[in-house]
Design an enzyme around this catalytic site. Structure first.
Site, short mmCIF file in Angstrom:
data_model
loop_
_atom_site.label_atom_id
_atom_site.label_comp_id
_atom_site.label_asym_id
_atom_site.label_seq_id
_atom_site.Cartn_x
_atom_site.Cartn_y
_atom_site.Cartn_z
N VAL A 1 30.61 41.27 39.05
CA VAL A 1 31.16 42.50 39.63
C VAL A 1 32.35 43.04 38.85
O VAL A 1 32.80 44.15 39.11
CB VAL A 1 31.56 42.29 41.11
CG1 VAL A 1 30.34 42.00 41.96
CG2 VAL A 1 32.59 41.16 41.25
N GLY A 2 32.87 42.29 37.90
CA GLY A 2 34.00 42.77 37.12
C GLY A 2 34.25 41.89 35.91
O GLY A 2 33.99 40.68 35.94
N ARG A 3 34.77 42.51 34.86
CA ARG A 3 35.04 41.77 33.63
C ARG A 3 36.28 42.38 33.01
O ARG A 3 36.37 43.59 32.82
CB ARG A 3 33.86 41.86 32.68
CG ARG A 3 34.05 41.12 31.36
CD ARG A 3 32.81 41.26 30.51
NE ARG A 3 31.69 40.52 31.07
CZ ARG A 3 31.37 39.29 30.73
NH1 ARG A 3 32.08 38.65 29.82
NH2 ARG A 3 30.33 38.69 31.28
N LYS B 1 36.26 34.02 40.47
CA LYS B 1 36.77 34.44 39.16
C LYS B 1 36.78 33.25 38.21
O LYS B 1 37.37 32.20 38.53
CB LYS B 1 38.19 35.01 39.29
CG LYS B 1 38.78 35.48 37.96
CD LYS B 1 40.26 35.85 38.09
CE LYS B 1 40.48 37.13 38.81
NZ LYS B 1 41.89 37.58 38.73
N ASP C 1 52.69 44.00 38.00
CA ASP C 1 51.57 44.78 37.47
C ASP C 1 50.86 45.51 38.60
O ASP C 1 49.62 45.52 38.68
CB ASP C 1 50.59 43.88 36.71
CG ASP C 1 49.62 44.69 35.84
OD1 ASP C 1 49.95 45.85 35.52
OD2 ASP C 1 48.55 44.16 35.49
#
Length: 404
Positions: free
Chosen positions: A11-13, A34, A230
């Site tokens: 779902v994410g990189r 993750k 961040d």
């Protein structure tokens, strides 16, 4: 992994790892997993910082992403669950020595408190300005293979009078190597804040709810002595519920956790590493000065302004639309981050509400009380910004005043 969790899809990189959607094998509960490859000391330091911060939030605040468990991968099919309050010693050694170290099986784990004491004299070289998740696939991270040149531990011949249990695979191959950390977290089905808000028509009630929830999360984190460093829409995840969006602050790789609040005030803890993402960094960070948790308040101010007015920009070399406020420079309309502009000119007058460059359809602009609060959050002087423990009450009061 299959005995504990199932991985269903990516779902994410990002720059540091890959996030999968998965499920807990026993319960079927959907989770985000993750994988953080332990390929170099700089990355490992970020992973340990994220792990410390997430374990410190074990009280579980509804607006902070929850960590279910952490696993250490030491072989292609070898995973070890890390005990609460412990860190794997070989990873700590990698950060301290500046090289990725392999570890014997019987090496102990180190507590974060012990590591903080040993790490006092180590030099941090962290600098991350673009930690944005990439939507297109990249070449998968390669795991580190055991070095065949390593000396294999000599084995004693088996005793004929007594049958010995079969040795584990990692024992036969010699010292273990930490290939990756796996963080198992709660799953958010609404994507990040950019995806959630920009894929829908403006909703003033949802916008106000998002702002209030982020205030609550920041009060919680600063109360624990955690400075995120961040904050940006990419690092805020959304869970969709019948009552509206529930936002979760995530990605603590650049966060710093103080040993203890200085005189009960975490804003007195100062940092010097330049890190964050350009359009959300505070002026003092841009200028290379020491800074405190008040830099997070500036980042929140940029986000709040962008959310309330639906202000967006597109980063150079990208086509992804992002929420974020900025200053336009010159006739060409060159976009300049607020923090950079205020560092160059501390007396710069910001125009809130913004009269242009807002993404259609447009929500109603914030009222006078909210605009005044945003200007305080975006003050050049960190001491002039409201503190996290004051912010939620200030935001609620301003929104209430403007509603009349």
């Amino acid at each position: 992994m299959e005995e504990l969790y199932t991985l269903e899809r990516e779902v994410g990189r990002g720059s540091y790892g890959v996030v999968f959607e998965g499920r807990i094998a026993k319960t079927g509960l959907r989770v985000a997993i993750k994988r953080l490859p332990c390929s170099n000391p700089e990355c490992i330091e970020l992973y340990l910082q994220e792990l410390w911060a997430m374990r410190a939030t074990a009280k579980i605040h509804v607006n902070v992403i929850a960590l279910h468990s952490c696993l250490l991968q030491t072989g292609p099919r070898s995973l070890k669950t890390l005990k609460p309050g412990k860190l794997p010693l070989p990873l700590v050694e990698s950060v301290l020595k500046g090289t990725v170290s392999s570890s014997p099986q019987n090496q102990e784990e180190m507590t974060p408190q012990q590591d903080t004491h040993r790490k006092t004299n180590s030099v941090s070289t962290l600098k991350d300005k673009t930690n944005t998740i990439q939507t297109r696939a990249k070449t998968p991270h390669k795991t580190t293979k055991p070095d065949p040149s390593q000396t294999i531990t000599p084995k004693r011949p088996q005793s004929r009078g007594r049958k010995r249990p079969a040795e584990r695979e990692e024992n036969r191959r010699g010292p273990l190597r930490c290939l990756a950390l796996w963080l198992v977290m709660e799953y958010c089905d609404g994507g990040d804040l950019n995806q959630y808000l920009l894929s829908r028509p403006p909703d003033t009630q949802n916008n106000h709810s998002v702002v209030k929830q982020l205030c609550s999360a920041m009060d919680f984190l600063h109360g624990l002595g955690i400075t995120h460093r961040d904050l940006k829409p990419d690092n805020v995840l959304v869970c969709e519920t019948p009552k509206g969006p529930v936002v979760k602050v995530a990605d603590f790789g650049l966060s710093k956790m103080s040993d203890g609040q200085v005189d009960g005030d975490c804003t007195k803890q100062h940092f010097s590493s330049i890190c964050g993402s350009d359009f959300y960094m505070a002026p003092e960070v841009w200028g290379g000065l020491t800074y405190s948790a008040q830099a997070d308040i500036f980042s929140l101010g940029v986000m709040f302004w962008a959310v309330l007015e639906r202000i967006t920009f597109v980063e150079e070399g990208s086509t992804k639309e992002l929420l974020g406020a900025y200053v336009c420079k010159g006739r060409s309309g060159w976009l300049m981050p607020l923090g950079e502009a205020l560092w160059e000119n501390a007396d710069l007058q910001l125009c809130i509400p913004m009269k242009f460059k807002r993404a259609p359809p447009l929500p109603p602009p914030p009222g006078p009380a909210t605009c005044t609060l945003l200007l305080e959050m975006l003050a050049s002087n960190p001491d002039a910004r409201p503190r996290a423990d004051q912010l939620e009450a200030r935001v609620c009061s301003a929104l209430e005043e403007d509603s009349h």
